[in-house]
Design an enzyme around this catalytic site. Structure first.
Site, mmCIF file in Angstrom:
data_model
loop_
_atom_site.group_PDB
_atom_site.id
_atom_site.type_symbol
_atom_site.label_atom_id
_atom_site.label_comp_id
_atom_site.label_asym_id
_atom_site.label_seq_id
_atom_site.Cartn_x
_atom_site.Cartn_y
_atom_site.Cartn_z
ATOM 1 N N SER A 94 0.834 -1.201 0.000
ATOM 2 C CA SER A 94 0.000 0.000 0.000
ATOM 3 C C SER A 94 0.872 1.256 0.000
ATOM 4 C CB SER A 94 -0.963 -0.037 1.197
ATOM 5 O OG SER A 94 -1.952 0.961 1.104
ATOM 6 N N ASP A 127 4.427 23.675 -0.997
ATOM 7 C CA ASP A 127 5.798 23.532 -1.501
ATOM 8 C C ASP A 127 6.336 22.121 -1.295
ATOM 9 O OD1 ASP A 127 5.948 23.651 1.244
ATOM 10 O OD2 ASP A 127 7.721 24.933 1.309
ATOM 11 N N HIS A 184 -7.305 -5.488 -1.047
ATOM 12 C CA HIS A 184 -6.111 -4.696 -0.786
ATOM 13 C C HIS A 184 -5.169 -5.361 0.219
ATOM 14 C CE1 HIS A 184 -3.916 -0.867 -0.801
ATOM 15 N NE2 HIS A 184 -3.859 -0.946 0.516
#
Length: 437
Positions: free
Chosen positions: A145, A362, A415
């Site tokens: 993951s 940023d 998953h």
């Protein structure tokens, strides 16, 4: 001094490493990163290749083996495994409401946590690799993951440290904004809801009843948190795992008891909901969740609570509308909303810090597309079809963008296939890497 322990079928050794908070300032503040070495009994002194495991998350500690279990059943046939508690988690220097207050105010805390993303985790791993294996040593990498996201960053920043890489459910979109992540996620979550309600049609009425009750009277959880309708919808996180739909049903079927004043939510249900929803054991999952997608070349203005912004495009997830129209109330998935920082005691002190991180614009880029296109490290990946957490289309596009990457697309597992398959998923990836498949 390292401490060794023996459990059924494994020998573990503790390691603690001092690493720079900011790898651009190696002589500055240091933090600790913990890792647990795991090897099969009788092979402690063998010259085995190392396999570094990077856990899902963000903000998740490595698994705590109780023996030769889960994917270790297969890994320990061939490897000496290192389970890394990524910075801020587990036994590494913690980053929680209890510790972050020592950094100062929200701005100082946000500046500190800006060093807890995949790029810093990879640089920690490289420092550890050099200390354990020597400058020229290379190790294998298994990323589950979010650990797969980190693997792509590793291949971008320091591929020279890797001999091979395995990814399970973790091929991130290389140039996908946080908003696009959730724009693709909500329809997948809706499909998981539909599958759950088809499997357990009786849950439609139960969920509507709980949501209607919470809309009028939010419930107090055992830890002092508040269970609102929106928080309750977060139980949909369970729907992305192999057994999650069943576990959710069993939780819901014990939701009500007859109290002194009539029906009320049971203590058992509230305790179970808290176990699934509370962030006390992993606050960084909530605080940093959208930051893992932040890249200045993609999200110049910051991630900005993308899950919250995009949710309005999918009115089916509006519980109030569902209750009014008679439609099923849909659960959400791994989305993190600002309101959670109002209702969860582990997150409340970090509300302003999380807001500053959401506004941050940023974030350095995490992936080097040119370097990935010229990759020479063998990479194999399991892509779970209709994975609720990671978009399949993004994963396949990334598989095409990384030179030499071989992808196995399967709907046999959800998953958590690495954990649930008893080593089968990892075995297939190892055989693919060796050219046996």
């Amino acid at each position: 001094m390292s401490t060794a322990s023996r459990l059924p079928g494994i020998v573990t050794t503790d390691h603690v490493f001092q690493v720079p908070l900011d790898h651009q300032a190696p002589d500055g503040e240091q933090i600790e990163v913990y890792a647990r070495e795991v090897v099969a009994p009788g092979r402690e002194n063998d010259d085995l290749p190392w396999l570094l495991f990077l856990q899902g998350g963000p903000g998740g500690r490595a698994n705590r083996p109780l023996g030769r279990d889960s994917w270790l059943v297969r890994a320990l046939d061939d490897y000496r495994v290192l389970l890394l508690d990524q910075r801020g988690t587990g036994r590494s220097t913690p980053a929680t409401r209890q510790t972050l207050g020592r950094r100062g105010g929200p701005q100082q805390q946000a500046d500190y946590l800006a060093h807890f993303r995949a790029d810093s985790i990879v640089r920690d791993a490289e420092l550890i690799r050099r200390r354990l294996l020597g400058e020229g040593g290379r190790w294998s990498l298994l990323g589950q993951s979010f650990g797969g996201f980190c693997t792509l960053t590793y291949l971008s920043l320091a591929p020279e440290g890797l001999r091979e890489a395995f990814v399970t459910g973790g091929l991130a979109g290389l140039r996908t904004s946080a908003a696009d992540v959730y724009r693709a996620a909500y329809p997948r979550v809706a499909r998981k809801n539909s599958a759950h309600y088809s499997r357990y049609p009786q849950d439609v009425a139960v969920v509507r009843g709980i949501a209607a009750h919470l809309a009028k009277t939010p419930a107090r959880l055992p830890d002092g948190g508040i269970l609102t309708v929106e928080a309750f919808q977060g139980l949909g996180l369970m729907l992305g795992s192999g057994t999650g739909s069943h576990a959710l049903h069993y939780l819901l079927e014990e939701a009500w008891v007859d109290g002194v004043d009539g029906p009320e939510l049971s203590d058992s249900f509230l305790a179970g909901a808290q176990a699934q929803l509370a962030f006390g054991s992993g606050p960084l999952y909530a605080v940093l969740h959208e930051s893992i997608y932040g890249q200045r070349s993609v999200d110049e203005a910051g991630t900005g609570w993308a899950a919250e912004r995009v949710r309005g495009e999918f009115p089916a997830f509006d519980a109030a509308l569902a209750l009014e129209s008679g439609a099923p109330v849909l659960f959400t998935g791994e989305m993190i909303y600002p309101a959670l920082f109002e209702t969860d005691p582990a997150l409340q002190p970090l509300r302003e810090t999380a807001q500053l991180l959401a506004e941050r614009g940023d974030w350095p880029d995490l992936y080097d597309l040119e370097r990935l296109a010229a990759n020479t490290v063998p990479v194999v990946a399991a892509v779970y079809h209709d994975d609720m957490y990671v978009d399949t289309a993004d994963s396949l596009a990334t598989a095409d963008a990384v030179a030499g990457l071989r992808a196995w697309v399967t709907n046999e597992w959800e998953h958590d296939g690495l954990r649930m398959s008893g080593g089968q998923v990892l075995d297939r990836l190892i055989r693919m890497a060796r050219g046996e498949l």
